[in-house]
Design a protein around this motif. Structure first.
Motif, PDB file in Angstrom:
ATOM      1  N   ASP A 155      -2.951   0.042  -3.967  1.00  0.00           N
ATOM      2  CA  ASP A 155      -3.936   0.630  -3.065  1.00  0.00           C
ATOM      3  C   ASP A 155      -3.287   1.824  -2.380  1.00  0.00           C
ATOM      4  O   ASP A 155      -2.120   1.752  -1.957  1.00  0.00           O
ATOM      5  CB  ASP A 155      -4.370  -0.382  -2.010  1.00  0.00           C
ATOM      6  N   THR A 156      -4.013   2.919  -2.252  1.00  0.00           N
ATOM      7  CA  THR A 156      -3.417   4.191  -1.841  1.00  0.00           C
ATOM      8  C   THR A 156      -4.243   4.879  -0.766  1.00  0.00           C
ATOM      9  O   THR A 156      -5.477   4.891  -0.830  1.00  0.00           O
ATOM     10  CB  THR A 156      -3.293   5.136  -3.055  1.00  0.00           C
ATOM     11  N   ILE A 157      -3.550   5.476   0.189  1.00  0.00           N
ATOM     12  CA  ILE A 157      -4.168   6.379   1.149  1.00  0.00           C
ATOM     13  C   ILE A 157      -3.905   7.808   0.692  1.00  0.00           C
ATOM     14  O   ILE A 157      -2.755   8.185   0.472  1.00  0.00           O
ATOM     15  CB  ILE A 157      -3.607   6.185   2.568  1.00  0.00           C
ATOM     16  N   TYR A 158      -4.966   8.572   0.533  1.00  0.00           N
ATOM     17  CA  TYR A 158      -4.862   9.998   0.175  1.00  0.00           C
ATOM     18  C   TYR A 158      -5.128  10.800   1.442  1.00  0.00           C
ATOM     19  O   TYR A 158      -6.090  10.548   2.172  1.00  0.00           O
ATOM     20  CB  TYR A 158      -5.900  10.339  -0.888  1.00  0.00           C
ATOM     21  N   MET A 159      -4.269  11.789   1.705  1.00  0.00           N
ATOM     22  CA  MET A 159      -4.472  12.604   2.893  1.00  0.00           C
ATOM     23  C   MET A 159      -3.856  13.992   2.725  1.00  0.00           C
ATOM     24  O   MET A 159      -3.027  14.220   1.845  1.00  0.00           O
ATOM     25  CB  MET A 159      -3.921  11.909   4.138  1.00  0.00           C
ATOM     26  N   HIS A 160      -4.297  14.905   3.592  1.00  0.00           N
ATOM     27  CA  HIS A 160      -3.766  16.263   3.628  1.00  0.00           C
ATOM     28  C   HIS A 160      -2.821  16.394   4.816  1.00  0.00           C
ATOM     29  O   HIS A 160      -3.116  15.902   5.911  1.00  0.00           O
ATOM     30  CB  HIS A 160      -4.890  17.281   3.770  1.00  0.00           C
ATOM     31  N   MET A 163       0.840  -1.197   0.000  1.00  0.00           N
ATOM     32  CA  MET A 163       0.000   0.000   0.000  1.00  0.00           C
ATOM     33  C   MET A 163       0.874   1.245   0.000  1.00  0.00           C
ATOM     34  O   MET A 163       1.930   1.279   0.633  1.00  0.00           O
ATOM     35  CB  MET A 163      -0.931  -0.003   1.210  1.00  0.00           C
ATOM     36  N   GLN A 164       0.413   2.275  -0.732  1.00  0.00           N
ATOM     37  CA  GLN A 164       1.103   3.557  -0.799  1.00  0.00           C
ATOM     38  C   GLN A 164       0.277   4.636  -0.104  1.00  0.00           C
ATOM     39  O   GLN A 164      -0.885   4.422   0.245  1.00  0.00           O
ATOM     40  CB  GLN A 164       1.309   3.970  -2.258  1.00  0.00           C
ATOM     41  N   ALA A 165       0.882   5.808   0.047  1.00  0.00           N
ATOM     42  CA  ALA A 165       0.155   6.969   0.546  1.00  0.00           C
ATOM     43  C   ALA A 165       0.631   8.198  -0.211  1.00  0.00           C
ATOM     44  O   ALA A 165       1.792   8.275  -0.630  1.00  0.00           O
ATOM     45  CB  ALA A 165       0.375   7.155   2.037  1.00  0.00           C
ATOM     46  N   ILE A 166      -0.276   9.140  -0.384  1.00  0.00           N
ATOM     47  CA  ILE A 166       0.073  10.425  -0.974  1.00  0.00           C
ATOM     48  C   ILE A 166      -0.439  11.518  -0.047  1.00  0.00           C
ATOM     49  O   ILE A 166      -1.613  11.496   0.357  1.00  0.00           O
ATOM     50  CB  ILE A 166      -0.491  10.565  -2.405  1.00  0.00           C
ATOM     51  N   ILE A 167       0.445  12.437   0.303  1.00  0.00           N
ATOM     52  CA  ILE A 167       0.122  13.514   1.237  1.00  0.00           C
ATOM     53  C   ILE A 167       0.226  14.849   0.509  1.00  0.00           C
ATOM     54  O   ILE A 167       1.267  15.174  -0.062  1.00  0.00           O
ATOM     55  CB  ILE A 167       1.071  13.516   2.451  1.00  0.00           C
ATOM     56  N   MET A 168      -0.854  15.628   0.556  1.00  0.00           N
ATOM     57  CA  MET A 168      -0.863  16.960  -0.035  1.00  0.00           C
ATOM     58  C   MET A 168      -0.250  17.953   0.952  1.00  0.00           C
ATOM     59  O   MET A 168      -0.798  18.175   2.037  1.00  0.00           O
ATOM     60  CB  MET A 168      -2.292  17.386  -0.356  1.00  0.00           C
ATOM     61  N   ALA A 169       0.898  18.540   0.584  1.00  0.00           N
ATOM     62  CA  ALA A 169       1.605  19.423   1.512  1.00  0.00           C
ATOM     63  C   ALA A 169       2.179  20.642   0.801  1.00  0.00           C
ATOM     64  O   ALA A 169       3.239  21.140   1.165  1.00  0.00           O
ATOM     65  CB  ALA A 169       2.723  18.649   2.218  1.00  0.00           C
ATOM     66  N   ALA A 170       1.459  21.148  -0.199  1.00  0.00           N
ATOM     67  CA  ALA A 170       1.976  22.277  -0.977  1.00  0.00           C
ATOM     68  C   ALA A 170       1.549  23.626  -0.435  1.00  0.00           C
ATOM     69  O   ALA A 170       2.099  24.653  -0.819  1.00  0.00           O
ATOM     70  CB  ALA A 170       1.524  22.154  -2.438  1.00  0.00           C
ATOM     71  N   GLY A 171       0.568  23.639   0.463  1.00  0.00           N
ATOM     72  CA  GLY A 171      -0.053  24.888   0.886  1.00  0.00           C
ATOM     73  C   GLY A 171       0.826  25.789   1.728  1.00  0.00           C
ATOM     74  O   GLY A 171       1.758  25.349   2.394  1.00  0.00           O
ATOM     75  N   LYS A 172       0.466  27.046   1.699  1.00  0.00           N
ATOM     76  CA  LYS A 172       1.215  28.073   2.430  1.00  0.00           C
ATOM     77  C   LYS A 172       0.693  28.292   3.837  1.00  0.00           C
ATOM     78  O   LYS A 172       1.426  28.698   4.725  1.00  0.00           O
ATOM     79  CB  LYS A 172       1.160  29.389   1.649  1.00  0.00           C
ATOM     80  N   GLY A 173      -0.592  28.070   4.044  1.00  0.00           N
ATOM     81  CA  GLY A 173      -1.162  28.270   5.370  1.00  0.00           C
ATOM     82  C   GLY A 173      -1.266  29.724   5.768  1.00  0.00           C
ATOM     83  O   GLY A 173      -1.097  30.069   6.942  1.00  0.00           O
TER      84      GLY A 173
END
Length: 247
Positions: free
Chosen positions: A97-102, A1-11
């Motif tokens: 199979d992938t986990i998508y998360m922020h 299983m893989q995961a992809i994390i969205m971490a491009a934001g500036k906040g």
């Protein structure tokens, strides 16, 4: 299983807290948000992790190179596109199979475990509640997911999708086509959920919604979110992260 994390934001909505760091470097009890999520993934045996970076990407890449199994993908257009654009740039690395998360979303291990154990082409944890306009709302028809969007009126939304989902390998090809379709139509401000809606419209897959109940989760966008997360973060999640990251 893989995961992809969205971490491009500036906040930027967190003000000085994220002025000189990636949003995912914000700390709760001395541990970065990104560390909480990596530690949670590792605790369930998920080592193959893709992090999509943007703002202050050099700091994230320096951090990630010390952790085996992490690949960073830089989104140079992070200020011009929304989350779906970041996903699109990294989607070809997804083959299992992938986990998508922020990176700015935390959840208790119970939610994560329930998501992993639930069968479906896509499994989406949802907090069923009255939603505000900012929430990523869902609408069900005959107990099936019919719509997912922030644009659903508050009185029609039945709950808030927490932004973490399990994606079956069997659905990946169509998910990738869906993200390409949305962007090809120049919906550059689309969230990832724009691609999920395309899958809903296909009526080909089982997109399973599971309730979070009263179990802790939070997305940290504003100071009030940060303060609430700091006060309510489960000790089990802290212990998982401390074991891996806190000396």
């Amino acid at each position: 299983m893989q995961a992809i994390i969205m971490a491009a934001g500036k906040g930027s909505r967190l003000g000085n807290l994220t002025q000189d760091i990636p949003k995912s470097f914000l700390e709760i009890r001395g541990i970065k948000l990104i560390e909480y999520n990596i530690a949670l993934l590792h605790s369930f045996g998920i080592q193959d992790i893709i992090i999509v970076t943007g703002y202050q990407n050099e700091k994230m890449e320096e951090f990630a190179e010390k952790i085996e199994g992490i690949r960073c993908v830089y989104n140079p257009f992070y200020e011009m596109v929304n989350v779906l654009g970041s996903f699109y740039l990294a989607q070809d690395y997804l083959t299992e199979d992938t986990i998508y998360m922020h990176a700015d979303t935390l959840c208790a291990p119970e939610i994560f475990q329930a998501m992993l154990q639930t069968k479906g082409d896509m499994v989406l944890p949802v907090e069923f509640k009255i939603c505000d306009e900012e929430a990523m709302k869902i609408r069900l028809e005959n107990e099936r997911l019919a719509e997912i969007s922030k644009q659903i009126p508050g009185d029609r939304g039945q709950g808030e999708f927490i932004g973490i989902t399990k994606i079956s390998r069997s659905i990946l090809d169509d998910l990738k086509k869906a993200s390409k379709k949305v962007l090809k139509e120049k919906h550059f401000q689309s969230y990832f959920e724009g691609a999920i809606q395309e899958l809903i419209n296909l009526q080909r897959y089982e997109l399973k919604v599971i309730p979070t109940g009263d179990v802790f989760w939070t997305e940290i966008d504003f100071m009030a979110d940060y303060e609430r997360a700091t006060a309510r973060i489960p000790e089990e999640l802290v212990a998982i992260a401390e074991k891996e990251f806190k000396v």
